[in-house]
Every structure is written in C-alpha cells, then in structure tokens.
Design an enzyme around this catalytic site. Sequence first.
Site, PDB file in Angstrom:
ATOM      1  N   ASP A  81     -26.583  -7.248 121.172  1.00  0.00           N
ATOM      2  CA  ASP A  81     -25.263  -7.028 122.270  1.00  0.00           C
ATOM      3  C   ASP A  81     -24.971  -5.524 122.211  1.00  0.00           C
ATOM      4  O   ASP A  81     -25.490  -4.527 121.445  1.00  0.00           O
ATOM      5  CB  ASP A  81     -23.906  -7.489 121.514  1.00  0.00           C
ATOM      6  CG  ASP A  81     -23.135  -7.881 123.176  1.00  0.00           C
ATOM      7  OD1 ASP A  81     -23.293  -7.797 124.293  1.00  0.00           O
ATOM      8  OD2 ASP A  81     -21.909  -7.427 122.173  1.00  0.00           O
ATOM      9  N   HIS A 178     -13.396  -2.652 127.395  1.00  0.00           N
ATOM     10  CA  HIS A 178     -13.626  -3.506 125.765  1.00  0.00           C
ATOM     11  C   HIS A 178     -12.026  -3.385 124.622  1.00  0.00           C
ATOM     12  O   HIS A 178     -11.282  -2.404 125.016  1.00  0.00           O
ATOM     13  CB  HIS A 178     -14.550  -2.592 125.446  1.00  0.00           C
ATOM     14  CG  HIS A 178     -15.908  -2.790 125.825  1.00  0.00           C
ATOM     15  ND1 HIS A 178     -16.528  -2.460 126.944  1.00  0.00           N
ATOM     16  CD2 HIS A 178     -16.990  -3.861 125.910  1.00  0.00           C
ATOM     17  CE1 HIS A 178     -17.830  -2.309 126.490  1.00  0.00           C
ATOM     18  NE2 HIS A 178     -17.462  -3.428 126.856  1.00  0.00           N
ATOM     19  N   GLY A 179     -12.310  -3.616 124.502  1.00  0.00           N
ATOM     20  CA  GLY A 179     -10.577  -4.361 123.356  1.00  0.00           C
ATOM     21  C   GLY A 179      -9.788  -4.803 124.129  1.00  0.00           C
ATOM     22  O   GLY A 179     -10.186  -6.229 124.872  1.00  0.00           O
ATOM     23  N   HIS A 206     -17.906  -9.118 130.222  1.00  0.00           N
ATOM     24  CA  HIS A 206     -17.483  -8.106 128.971  1.00  0.00           C
ATOM     25  C   HIS A 206     -16.255  -7.861 128.610  1.00  0.00           C
ATOM     26  O   HIS A 206     -14.882  -7.925 130.161  1.00  0.00           O
ATOM     27  CB  HIS A 206     -18.267  -7.377 128.704  1.00  0.00           C
ATOM     28  CG  HIS A 206     -19.474  -7.298 128.122  1.00  0.00           C
ATOM     29  ND1 HIS A 206     -19.771  -6.092 127.595  1.00  0.00           N
ATOM     30  CD2 HIS A 206     -20.524  -8.722 128.484  1.00  0.00           C
ATOM     31  CE1 HIS A 206     -21.828  -6.954 127.238  1.00  0.00           C
ATOM     32  NE2 HIS A 206     -21.499  -8.204 128.662  1.00  0.00           N
TER      33      HIS A 206
END
Length: 278
Positions: A81, A178-179, A206
């Site tokens: 990834d 992200h997160g 994502h």
Amino acid sequence: MMVSFSEMLTAARRQHYAVGSFNVYNYETIRGVVESGRETGTPVIVAFGAGYLPNMEVAEVAGLVRTMGAASPTPVALHLDHCKSFEVIETAVKCGFSSVMYDGSALPFEENMKNTARVVALAHAAGVGVEAELGALARGEHSNEEDASEIYTSPAEARIFVAETKVDALAVSIGTVHGMYKGEPKVDVGVLKTIAAAVDIPLVLHGGSGTPEPIIRACIAEGIAKINVNTEISVNAVEKIRALLATGRSWHLSEISREEVGFVKEVVKKYIALFRPV
C-alpha cells in the site's frame, strides 16, 4: 488460499460488493485480518503500507501472509500500500505480493502517469496487479500519512490515465480522509459516479475508517470494489490495550498479543459485514 488481486476486485465490481483492504503492522494484525476472512468466509486483502517498513521487512510480511493464506480456505491477497519507491515495489513483486500500489498522487499528472506505467510493466511481467491513485486525500485525526491538501479526482484525467497506464485498479479522491474524520464527512458520490462511467476497472476508496454506512453503500453501488481500512484498527486496539493495562492486573506480553488479535478482528469483521451486498 492466495488469489489474484485483479480477479478478486473484478468480481467485486461486477457483483456490487467491496473487498476490505486492511492495513497490518505486525504478526498480530496479520493474523487478525486473515482469521477474520476465514471465520466469515469472506475474501480479504492484507495491506502492508510502505510507511510501516520500520515495523517489518517486505519479505517477512510476504512469508507470514503466504503461510497463513495457504492455510485459509477463503481467498487472501497481499497488497503493498502507498509506495513511492521503485526499489521497494520491485522487492514486493519478487517476494510474491499479489499487488502493489504506486502512489504518485502528489506528482504532476504526466509524471504520475509515466511512473505508474513503468510499475505496471514491471509488475504485470510477474503476474502482479497494480493500483494507482489520482487526486489527493486530506489528513484526518490519528493518521500517520503525510499532510496533504484535498484534490478531487478528475474523471477526464482518470479516463486518460487508465488507458495509458493499464493499471488494474484506481484509487480516487472524492472527499474521504486518511485517518478519522475531524468533522462531518462530505463525500461526493456524484463525482464517483462520473469517474466510474469514464473507466472500466475497479475503483478504490481510501479512508474507510469512520465513513458512515450510507456513504459506504452508495460508493459500492457506484463502482467502488476495494475499501481501505487502517486507522480504526489502530485506534481500537490501542484504546482496548490501554484499558487492559489500567485494570491493574499483571499482564504478560504474550497475553496482550493474543488480546490484540481479537481487537483487530472486531474492526475487520465490522467492515466485512458492511462491505457485503445488502
């Protein structure tokens, strides 16, 4: 059983479900992901991010996943990834990863396309699938990703990119992070629908951690075949381990390790259930 990344995702898009791609950092997280797939009878992708190379070597991850995957009756794929290094990608291909992701999303469009095509040539020669990314995700809480400004994926660029690079899957930016989200998620399913109409390969989302169920299901309906989950696995395990240690009991590290596997499975199984067809 170890299976082809490309075949796994092609089937998912055709049948309108998503395969969970779960990030791992050590033996316990790998075991938690593979066992979750086996216990639910569901295909899973074990994803090892290049950012976790301080934790484990590429060859070590490949060896563990191949051993566990061979013993599992359900499909398992091993994915590299978010990698920007050609050297690391080449190592993963040689070690038997099912797929690799070249992340050129921060580069100018032409450079990203050129570099991705180079990775595709290398990987496809070994029968390894390739994921690429167009656009950029913002950074949420508890993320170890590099800070970034959100840039939505252009459907027109996606069409050109896929045709020129021959990638097997494309990660798109439509408002996930992200997160964990810092506020209300604002995911543009309309942009996704336009991208899906422009390309004929599986699309990847994502930033699955914390994304509301209705949004997840809408994205799957519009062509998302792979969804990445990372941060929520980490947050859940850290919080649960902290609670164990706060009990005052004298824990042995081996016991904590076994508990960690269970904490990983809690999150993985939650998302496996969500990604299935309604």
